[in-house]
Write a protein that holds these residues in place. Structure first.
Motif, PDB file in Angstrom:
ATOM      1  N   HIS A  18       0.823  -1.214   0.000  1.00 24.56           N
ATOM      2  CA  HIS A  18       0.000   0.000   0.000  1.00 24.56           C
ATOM      3  C   HIS A  18       0.858   1.266   0.000  1.00 24.56           C
ATOM      4  O   HIS A  18       0.491   2.260  -0.619  1.00 24.56           O
ATOM      5  N   LYS A  19       2.015   1.203   0.654  1.00 21.32           N
ATOM      6  CA  LYS A  19       2.854   2.407   0.683  1.00 21.32           C
ATOM      7  C   LYS A  19       3.473   2.732  -0.684  1.00 21.32           C
ATOM      8  O   LYS A  19       3.333   3.852  -1.164  1.00 21.32           O
ATOM      9  N   PRO A  20       4.182   1.779  -1.321  1.00 21.38           N
ATOM     10  CA  PRO A  20       4.728   2.122  -2.644  1.00 21.38           C
ATOM     11  C   PRO A  20       3.641   2.467  -3.657  1.00 21.38           C
ATOM     12  O   PRO A  20       3.824   3.342  -4.497  1.00 21.38           O
ATOM     13  N   LEU A  21       2.478   1.794  -3.539  1.00 18.18           N
ATOM     14  CA  LEU A  21       1.394   2.087  -4.470  1.00 18.18           C
ATOM     15  C   LEU A  21       0.871   3.516  -4.267  1.00 18.18           C
ATOM     16  O   LEU A  21       0.584   4.226  -5.233  1.00 18.18           O
ATOM     17  N   TYR A  22       0.756   3.917  -2.998  1.00 17.16           N
ATOM     18  CA  TYR A  22       0.280   5.278  -2.720  1.00 17.16           C
ATOM     19  C   TYR A  22       1.275   6.292  -3.290  1.00 17.16           C
ATOM     20  O   TYR A  22       0.878   7.280  -3.917  1.00 17.16           O
ATOM     21  N   ARG A  23       2.565   6.035  -3.060  1.00 19.41           N
ATOM     22  CA  ARG A  23       3.573   6.999  -3.531  1.00 19.41           C
ATOM     23  C   ARG A  23       3.581   7.055  -5.066  1.00 19.41           C
ATOM     24  O   ARG A  23       3.698   8.134  -5.651  1.00 19.41           O
ATOM     25  N   TYR A  24       3.449   5.900  -5.668  1.00 19.39           N
ATOM     26  CA  TYR A  24       3.379   5.861  -7.138  1.00 19.39           C
ATOM     27  C   TYR A  24       2.148   6.645  -7.611  1.00 19.39           C
ATOM     28  O   TYR A  24       2.246   7.482  -8.523  1.00 19.39           O
ATOM     29  N   ALA A  25       1.010   6.403  -6.956  1.00 24.35           N
ATOM     30  CA  ALA A  25      -0.229   7.093  -7.345  1.00 24.35           C
ATOM     31  C   ALA A  25      -0.100   8.593  -7.111  1.00 24.35           C
ATOM     32  O   ALA A  25      -0.587   9.397  -7.910  1.00 24.35           O
TER      33      ALA A  25
END
Lengths: 174, 251
Positions: A18-25
């Motif tokens: 969830h963290k890398p995905l949030y940062r990517y988003a």
């Protein structure tokens, strides 16, 4: 990977990504709340389709694919509402985070990079993707990825140029 | 290789320095300086990209999905590559089938556990079994990027303090319901599997053997690390290298 059931498998995916995905988003959208919505929607779709995930090793790229598709849908849904805005006119949210001046400057410059340069570098540094993996995810040749990564860093250097105390300003032109 | 070529290539992936570039860097002071600066800049960029993630995001996702148990069918049309959950009757059949498999596995596990003398032996068996389950990781030869290693460690709340050399595999796995970082480090005497488990404290440190493998469990500031390698291998240098190279962030 040992999984006991769907709930645990899903929770493990959420914890891991969830963290890398949030940062990517976030870097894809430049908006905190849109990024949060995108990530939630991505995991919602992943939850509904978890049975189709045969290979847990592929979970990350699977989630990224869902997120990119969701982001594209967002644009399709709202395409009529969007107008071209110069990067300089975009609201500066950097003050929201307690970053040092260098980090703020870099974040602003990242926001001003065009998406075709920003996305590969975010994939490389936030998601840990190799150049081949970026090429596969974006469906472009690997040498195009290499060029975009190089130009992204060159543009960051150029944007921060003129002040030798700034991190990205000391590069020699290539 | 000339300076121009060196700088073109390092701008594409500063985290990795192929041998040809490394050779040029050693011979050229200007490029050495350029590379050092680029590494500093890259570290700053990574920090800038790591925007704060809302603390309750994971909880929100789990909550949202718990409310969504009945809304599975909608996905298939909109998401052609993703298969929705099976219908309830099929899910029940699947459950019964899964239960039978689980029951047989459980019986096997119970039988297996009856033959184990101690908790440490059980843990040793579990770590070896996990490693063998991902046996493909042991035959990889090429070191992976520092960024990939950092990503894997970061996923479990571990901060790399120094570069871990010769890591050929990095992935996040689940052991006893907790996410771990699974690395394989190549050595002259064979591959060493390192399972960094900041969310899991297994008690006393120990060294045990199982089949042709040896397992050493070491405690970190938080959680434990298991090192698994061939019996003939000296695990100590790798243990030292890993323990000096990582730090557990607050969990």
């Amino acid at each position: 990977m040992y999984m006991k059931n769907k709930d645990q498998q899903f929770q493990a995916l959420v914890e891991a990504y969830h963290k890398p995905l949030y940062r990517y988003a976030y870097w894809l959208t430049s908006d905190e709340s849109v990024a949060e919505d995108l990530v939630q929607e991505t995991f919602m779709r992943a939850w509904r389709a978890l049975d189709s995930l045969q290979n847990v090793e592929a979970a990350k790229s699977w989630l990224i694919t869902i997120l990119r598709r969701e982001n594209a849908r967002r644009f399709q849904r709202k395409s009529l509402e969007y107008t071209d805005i110069e990067a300089d006119e975009l609201p500066d949210n950097s003050g929201h985070y307690a970053f040092s001046t260098n980090l703020e400057a870099l974040r602003n410059c990242m926001g001003r990079l065009s998406e075709k340069y920003r996305e590969p570098i975010v994939m490389q540094l936030v998601l840990g993707y190799s150049q081949d993996e970026i090429a596969q995810a974006l469906d472009i040749p690997a040498n195009t990825v290499a060029t975009r990564l190089r130009r992204a860093r060159q543009q960051l250097q150029a944007m921060l140029g003129g002040n030798d105390e700034q991190g990205y300003s000391r590069g020699v032109g290539v | 290789m000339n300076c121009l070529e060196f700088r073109r290539v390092v701008l594409e992936e500063p985290q990795q320095l192929p041998p040809a570039l490394s050779e040029h860097k050693q011979q050229c002071k200007d490029c050495q300086r350029y590379y050092t600066q680029l590494q500093e800049q890259e570290a700053l960029l990574m920090e800038a990209l790591a925007v704060p993630v809302p603390e309750d995001l994971a909880a929100k996702i789990m909550l949202q999905c718990s409310f969504d148990q009945t809304a599975d069918q909608e996905v298939s049309e909109a998401e052609p590559k993703i298969v929705p959950l099976k219908s309830k009757s099929k899910t029940f059949r699947q459950f019964i089938g899964g239960f039978a498999v689980a029951a047989s596995v459980m019986m096997g596990v119970v039988f297996w556990q009856a033959h184990l003398n101690s908790e440490q032996q059980q843990l040793t068996e579990m770590f070896v079994q996990h490693m063998e389950h991902e046996a493909h990781s042991l035959v990889l030869e090429e070191p992976i990027s520092v960024g990939r290693v950092g990503f894997t460690l970061n996923n479990v709340g571990i901060k790399p303090m120094a570069e871990l050399a010769n890591v050929t595999y990095a992935a996040n796995c689940v052991i006893e319901d907790k996410m771990v970082a699974h690395l394989v480090v190549k050595t002259d005497q064979g591959p060493v599997t390192v399972l960094l488990m900041p969310h899991k404290q297994f008690g006393d440190e120990f060294a045990e053997e199982a089949k042709q493998w040896q397992v050493a469990l070491t405690n970190m500031k938080q959680g434990s690390v298991a090192f698994i390698g061939p019996k003939s291998l000296n695990l100590e240098p790798i243990q030292q290298q890993v323990m000096q190279s990582v730090d557990v962030l607050q969990i």
